[in-house]
Design a protein around this motif. Structure first.
Motif, PDB file in Angstrom:
ATOM      1  N   ARG A 195       0.817  -1.210   0.000  1.00 15.82           N
ATOM      2  CA  ARG A 195       0.000   0.000   0.000  1.00 15.82           C
ATOM      3  C   ARG A 195       0.854   1.265   0.000  1.00 15.82           C
ATOM      4  N   ARG A 196       2.089   1.162   0.491  1.00 18.13           N
ATOM      5  CA  ARG A 196       2.958   2.332   0.553  1.00 18.13           C
ATOM      6  C   ARG A 196       3.752   2.544  -0.739  1.00 18.13           C
ATOM      7  N   GLU A 197       3.636   1.605  -1.674  1.00 17.26           N
ATOM      8  CA  GLU A 197       4.402   1.687  -2.924  1.00 17.26           C
ATOM      9  C   GLU A 197       3.535   2.237  -4.046  1.00 17.26           C
ATOM     10  N   ALA A 198       4.194   2.735  -5.095  1.00 16.90           N
ATOM     11  CA  ALA A 198       3.489   3.371  -6.208  1.00 16.90           C
ATOM     12  C   ALA A 198       2.712   2.346  -7.024  1.00 16.90           C
ATOM     13  N   VAL A 199       1.476   2.707  -7.390  1.00 13.88           N
ATOM     14  CA  VAL A 199       0.605   1.819  -8.139  1.00 13.88           C
ATOM     15  C   VAL A 199       0.120   2.521  -9.404  1.00 13.88           C
ATOM     16  N   LEU A 200      -0.004   1.766 -10.479  1.00  9.56           N
ATOM     17  CA  LEU A 200      -0.688   2.263 -11.667  1.00  9.56           C
ATOM     18  C   LEU A 200      -2.095   1.659 -11.646  1.00  9.56           C
ATOM     19  N   ASN A 201      -3.107   2.502 -11.613  1.00  4.36           N
ATOM     20  CA  ASN A 201      -4.470   2.016 -11.406  1.00  4.36           C
ATOM     21  C   ASN A 201      -5.403   2.423 -12.527  1.00  4.36           C
ATOM     22  N   GLY A 202      -6.515   1.670 -12.640  1.00  9.88           N
ATOM     23  CA  GLY A 202      -7.602   2.055 -13.522  1.00  9.88           C
ATOM     24  C   GLY A 202      -8.311   3.284 -12.987  1.00  9.88           C
ATOM     25  N   TYR A 203      -9.014   3.995 -13.858  1.00 10.85           N
ATOM     26  CA  TYR A 203      -9.628   5.278 -13.508  1.00 10.85           C
ATOM     27  C   TYR A 203     -10.621   5.139 -12.364  1.00 10.85           C
ATOM     28  N   ASN A 204     -11.507   4.149 -12.436  1.00 15.32           N
ATOM     29  CA  ASN A 204     -12.527   3.983 -11.394  1.00 15.32           C
ATOM     30  C   ASN A 204     -11.949   3.576 -10.052  1.00 15.32           C
ATOM     31  N   PHE A 205     -10.768   2.964 -10.066  1.00 13.73           N
ATOM     32  CA  PHE A 205     -10.152   2.534  -8.811  1.00 13.73           C
ATOM     33  C   PHE A 205      -9.523   3.695  -8.045  1.00 13.73           C
ATOM     34  N   GLY A 206      -9.333   4.847  -8.693  1.00 21.49           N
ATOM     35  CA  GLY A 206      -8.625   5.952  -8.056  1.00 21.49           C
ATOM     36  C   GLY A 206      -9.279   6.435  -6.778  1.00 21.49           C
ATOM     37  N   GLY A 207     -10.591   6.682  -6.830  1.00 22.30           N
ATOM     38  CA  GLY A 207     -11.290   7.152  -5.639  1.00 22.30           C
ATOM     39  C   GLY A 207     -11.248   6.163  -4.488  1.00 22.30           C
TER      40      GLY A 207
END
Length: 475
Positions: free
Chosen positions: A381-393
């Protein structure tokens, strides 16, 4: 052209009016606020997180406190008041708290619409108007800031029409409604769009009388000044124009043009309304015609504007489409009227409390991916993630800094379009993003082309997946 002939209302309509009030004002809104799709947008979560940040810091953020890609970048939290309301409700009762706030907002909208229509049309027209209104609004009924301004739009339109019909100029204090609107949601320019045509009709009816013209002009200036009473000043007034000018917003469905395949009910209601307009030979004033044509064009250009059109059209158009005479007061005696109003408010409060008390846990989805996030260990959780748009919130609400979220206006066209290329499978751009931000894991929809690319890459391995999302980690 068929002339409209007022009909005499039978006494039994008094019971019909009470029934309509009970169904559409008291009992339907809590049901609409309990529909499964109420949290079907990732923005719900980051709005709650933003409200929490404001409450905890007792300030409105001016830079991004949530993402790692835009950390410290200027950000206008222009809907701060809505976010505080939603965060307070969520911290009090979770998702049931959000649903209760939506129920109250929709109840207020329906109450205002009922009060407006009952002075102008009969119960049959009121029934049809509410059915059309709710068929369109159901698609947009989400725990997001725009729902909180629906009753303000209805109240603003109703009162302006009342003052126009009474050949009076609205009092200057009434412009303060726009101040509340401006701090709740970025749709505040609609206040001008509604007021200007109504003012035009009022001035034309007064034969361009100088006092009437100056009165409405003064009220218009007061409304503009009222909009300046916000957390960001003039910058906030320019924000809607900046968003409309972005190319990347069309990657989001609600910003796309309306079409029968996406929103068929909108076209059913529209065609039905046009048929009634022609059959009844409705005669609209010039300002009313210009207002409805503008909002109709706006609704065609972007799906999200359908809600503004249907609310305003219900207030403006319904009185022109019915042959029924408006009713006497539902309760002519003032004392009885106050008792019934107090009883109705008590029912609304009771239903809101019931909505708070009954648990409301949304189903596992991209906008509420609790089960998916439960499989993300603390160190990841403390590391950088590339996420889908809906997952951002949802990531923000879970305390995880996202790559991107629903604040497209802050990220800007270039960033959003590059992210789109990445999740569409552009591996060179993905590799550059990995090196730039030291991305250690990804959280994507199973349908994203990048998922297949990562499955085939020796540098990445699938860590966890379900029907909602796929997590990959870097080897």
């Amino acid at each position: 052209m068929v002339a409209r002939q007022p009909l005499i209302r039978p006494e039994r309509y008094g019971f019909f009016d009470k029934l309509l009030f009970a169904v559409f004002v008291l009992f339907l809104p809590p049901l609409l606020a309990s529909k499964p799709g109420l949290f079907g947008d990732g923005d719900v979560s980051w709005h709650v997180a933003a409200g929490r940040w404001i409450l905890q810091n007792r300030a409105i953020p001016t830079t991004d406190p949530f993402s790692f890609t835009m950390a410290g970048h200027p950000w206008i939290a222009h809907e701060w008041l809505s976010e505080v309301i939603y965060a307070s409700a969520f911290d009090f009762a979770g998702f049931a708290g959000l649903a209760a706030i939506v129920a109250l907002a929709v109840t207020a909208l329906h109450w205002i619409v009922f009060a407006h229509l009952r002075k102008r049309v009969g119960p049959v027209a009121t029934l049809v108007s509410f059915l059309a209104l709710d068929l369109i609004l159901a698609k947009f009924m989400l725990a997001r800031p725009h729902v909180l301004v629906w009753p303000l739009l209805a109240l603003w339109t109703s009162l302006l029409l009342d003052y126009r019909d009474k050949e009076q100029v609205p009092p200057l204090w009434f412009a303060l409604l726009v101040t509340v609107w401006t701090n709740l949601h970025g749709s505040f320019p609609i206040a001008w769009i509604v007021a200007a045509p109504i003012a035009l009709d009022a001035v034309m009816s007064a034969r361009w009388s100088r006092p009437v013209l100056l009165g409405w002009l003064t009220f218009g200036i007061a409304s503009v000044l009222a909009m300046l009473l916000n957390a960001n000043g003039l910058t906030q007034l320019l924000l809607p124009l900046n968003i409309l000018g972005m190319k990347s917003v069309y990657l989001i469905q609600e910003w796309n043009p309306s079409s029968p395949s996406i929103s068929p009910l909108f076209y059913v209601v529209l065609l039905g309304t046009l048929a009634v307009v022609m059959l009844r030979g409705a005669k609209l004033r010039l300002g009313e015609t210009l207002l409805l044509l503008f909002l109709l064009g706006w609704a065609f250009s972007q799906i999200r504007h359908q809600s503004w059109l249907v609310i305003v059209a219900t207030m403006v158009l319904a009185p022109h489409l019915t042959g029924e005479r408006a009713a006497e007061p539902l309760f002519p005696d003032k004392r009885v009227r106050r008792l019934w109003a107090g009883g109705a408010l008590a029912v609304v409060a009771l239903l809101a409390l019931l909505r708070l008390w009954v648990p409301f846990e949304p189903k596992h989805s991209q906008t509420t991916p609790q089960q998916l996030l439960a499989h993300v260990p603390a160190e990841m959780r403390r590391e950088a993630v590339l996420n889908g748009y809906n997952f951002g919130g949802p990531l923000i609400l879970a305390g995880i800094k996202p790559y991107i979220d629903g604040r497209a206006d802050m990220y800007g066209d270039a960033f959003v379009l590059e992210w789109w290329d990445i999740v569409s499978g552009d591996m060179p751009k993905f590799d550059r993003a990995v090196r730039k931000y030291d991305i250690r894991w990804t959280l994507l929809s199973p349908k994203e082309p990048l998922v297949k690319q990562l499955d085939a890459s020796p540098q990445w391995r699938r860590y966890y997946s379900d029907k909602v999302g796929v997590i990959h980690v870097r080897r």
